[in-house]
Design a protein around this motif. Structure first.
Motif, PDB file in Angstrom:
ATOM      1  N   ASN A  43      -1.848   0.387   3.752  1.00 40.41           N
ATOM      2  CA  ASN A  43      -3.157  -0.444   3.313  1.00 40.41           C
ATOM      3  C   ASN A  43      -3.397   0.764   2.022  1.00 40.41           C
ATOM      4  O   ASN A  43      -2.785   2.041   1.762  1.00 40.41           O
ATOM      5  N   HIS A  47      -8.871   2.524  -3.163  1.00 39.32           N
ATOM      6  CA  HIS A  47      -9.689   0.754  -3.170  1.00 39.32           C
ATOM      7  C   HIS A  47      -9.710   0.963  -4.444  1.00 39.32           C
ATOM      8  O   HIS A  47      -9.848  -0.384  -5.247  1.00 39.32           O
ATOM      9  N   THR A  55      -0.469   4.695  -1.247  1.00 42.98           N
ATOM     10  CA  THR A  55      -0.643   3.544  -0.016  1.00 42.98           C
ATOM     11  C   THR A  55      -0.253   4.895   1.507  1.00 42.98           C
ATOM     12  O   THR A  55       0.428   6.024   1.155  1.00 42.98           O
ATOM     13  N   GLN A  58      -1.959   2.789   8.685  1.00 47.62           N
ATOM     14  CA  GLN A  58      -3.079   2.453   9.542  1.00 47.62           C
ATOM     15  C   GLN A  58      -2.797   1.728  10.648  1.00 47.62           C
ATOM     16  O   GLN A  58      -1.947   0.671  10.259  1.00 47.62           O
ATOM     17  N   ARG A 110      -9.603   4.426   9.046  1.00 53.77           N
ATOM     18  CA  ARG A 110      -8.969   5.931   7.596  1.00 53.77           C
ATOM     19  C   ARG A 110      -9.113   7.639   8.737  1.00 53.77           C
ATOM     20  O   ARG A 110     -10.614   7.569   8.828  1.00 53.77           O
ATOM     21  N   ASP A 138     -10.735  -1.561   3.235  1.00 53.32           N
ATOM     22  CA  ASP A 138      -9.584  -1.442   4.411  1.00 53.32           C
ATOM     23  C   ASP A 138      -9.648  -2.629   4.885  1.00 53.32           C
ATOM     24  O   ASP A 138      -8.304  -3.179   4.854  1.00 53.32           O
TER      25      ASP A 138
END
Length: 458
Positions: A43, A47, A55, A58, A110, A138
């Motif tokens: 992920n 964002h 990245t 996750q 996260r 996420d």
């Protein structure tokens, strides 16, 4: 409104540009029905910066037993401020998903467990991506990618999605439905702590009321502990204070940190539905001298009490950033939730007033740290969230009910249930069903399933 929609929409727009090279499931990912299976998803760390393609890995767990691959719904259980995994004690949502021939997924938050954007960093600046906005994004990227994968592999149309969460993840669940209604069709928000409150005195107000359901004696024993401890602090009797700390093997803690250790013994049990067990114990020691009562409490510390002592208090006191600091950082920056004394009930030490918590945040994360509880409420809506298709539950004995949703918008298909049964506390309906569950609890679980049935099969 347009600004918020665009802001959160960035996460989804990014999928088309970076999925092929960065975002997605691990190589050769193939979903199959064989109990719970652990996997990983790449992920985005950021964002909301289209130029940043970094990245992180996750973790997630899924169970496809009985899943209707062509049209079955997806139930996503949002993990929160802890190491994620298959929660064997909270299997009711798994059972519900299987009744609907659904796919059940746990997704790790996260910065918790092994889902670390910066696993080797102790830099406070690297915690800047630890926000609810990024956590929701996420979810959006993960669920969109999962849905697209199912359509690509098994055909059909978009699968209906139910997001489930309890406590902080319950808030994430409600916020997700409100912010990403094009992705999830429904939110099951258990004990959802949607109101950010910096000075949370109502927590102790409820501890008082809940223990009083057992007896005045139960409440009085807690008050005796608090008032005696504070009298020792005020008189400067460090010798007796150290004697008390020694019962708990906690002489390394200062007076305020130890006060938190002591209060956790009571509030943790009330919060998680063990009020009658706690009060029976306290009633049995009520006639002992006060120092003997402290010893009895220490002798009855359980695994969770010592875990709190070692992982929370001593972690916060070690002067550097670690995995255990993540939730501390979140409530210092976004939520508050500082549990402070409620005047007149003496359920916790006066040492734990708001300035203590604020100073702790500054010592851990720098003088620039500000708790933006008001801003969080403005952005997400506090207890007036306008997201549709949301089922809120709260336990009548749960001190967190005061930052939850108890009044809803019927026209938005919002439902709220406040369970007043014995020991009905935090996230109570998520736990495994038992024959001796109260009729009220059984009824609420039936309501949830009937409510979901109308959404999933409409």
């Amino acid at each position: 409104m347009k600004k918020s929609t665009a802001f959160f929409g960035i996460a989804i727009l990014l999928i088309s540009s970076v999925t092929a090279s960065a975002v997605g499931f691990k190589e050769n990912f193939e979903m199959k029905g064989d109990g719970f299976i652990q996997s990983e998803f790449e992920n985005l760390i950021d964002h909301f910066d289209p130029t940043d393609e970094r990245t992180y890995s996750q973790r997630f767990w899924y169970n496809a037993d009985g899943f209707d691959y062509e049209k079955g719904p997806i139930f996503l259980y949002i993990c929160g401020e802890y190491v994620c995994g298959v929660n064997e004690e909270r299997q009711f949502p798994v059972k519900v998903a299987q009744e609907f021939n659904g796919l059940f997924v746990y997704l790790e938050h996260r910065y918790y467990g092994e889902s670390q954007p910066f696993p080797d960093s102790n830099d406070v600046a690297d915690l800047g991506y630890l926000t609810a906005k990024h956590a929701l994004a996420d979810l959006a990227v993960f669920l969109s990618t999962l849905n697209n994968e199912l359509i690509k592999t098994h055909g059909g149309e978009k699968r209906k999605i139910v997001v489930v969460g309890g406590s902080y993840p319950g808030a994430l669940s409600a916020w997700f439905r409100a912010k990403y209604p094009h992705i999830a069709e429904a939110s099951w928000a258990s004990s959802a702590v949607v109101q950010a409150v910096e000075d949370m005195t109502m927590f102790d107000y409820q501890i008082y009321n809940s223990t009083m359901r057992s007896s005045e004696t139960c409440t009085k024993v807690i008050q005796d502990f608090t008032e005696y401890y504070d009298s020792l602090v005020e008189s400067g009797d460090e010798s007796t204070l150290n004697d008390i700390k020694s019962y708990f093997d906690a002489t390394d803690l200062d007076n305020a940190l130890f006060a938190r250790t002591l209060v956790h013994f009571y509030v943790g049990k009330v919060q998680y539905g063990k009020r009658t067990q706690l009060c029976e114990f306290l009633e049995n020691i009520a006639d002992l001298p006060i120092l003997e009562r402290f010893k009895k409490v220490a002798d009855n510390y359980d695994e969770n009490d010592y875990k709190y002592l070692d992982e929370v208090l001593r972690t916060e006191n070690n002067g550097h950033i670690s995995t255990g600091d993540a939730w501390h950082y979140q409530y210092c920056t976004e939520y508050g939730y500082f549990q402070t004394p409620y005047d007149g009930v003496s359920m916790r030490s006066k040492l734990l007033k708001l300035p203590y918590w604020q100073q702790g945040c500054r010592e851990s994360f720098g003088d620039q740290i500000i708790t933006e509880a008001r801003e969080t409420n403005v952005f997400f809506g506090s207890d007036m969230i306008r997201g549709s298709n949301t089922f809120y539950t709260n336990g009548g004995e749960d001190p967190w009910q005061w930052v939850g949703v108890t009044h809803v918008y019927d026209e938005l298909n919002q439902v709220s249930r406040l369970l007043q049964c014995e020991n009905c506390a935090h996230c109570v309906e998520l736990y495994n069903e038992r024959e001796d569950d109260s009729d009220e609890l059984k009824q609420v679980r039936l309501e949830i399933k009937e409510w979901l049935k109308k959404i999933i099969y409409s």
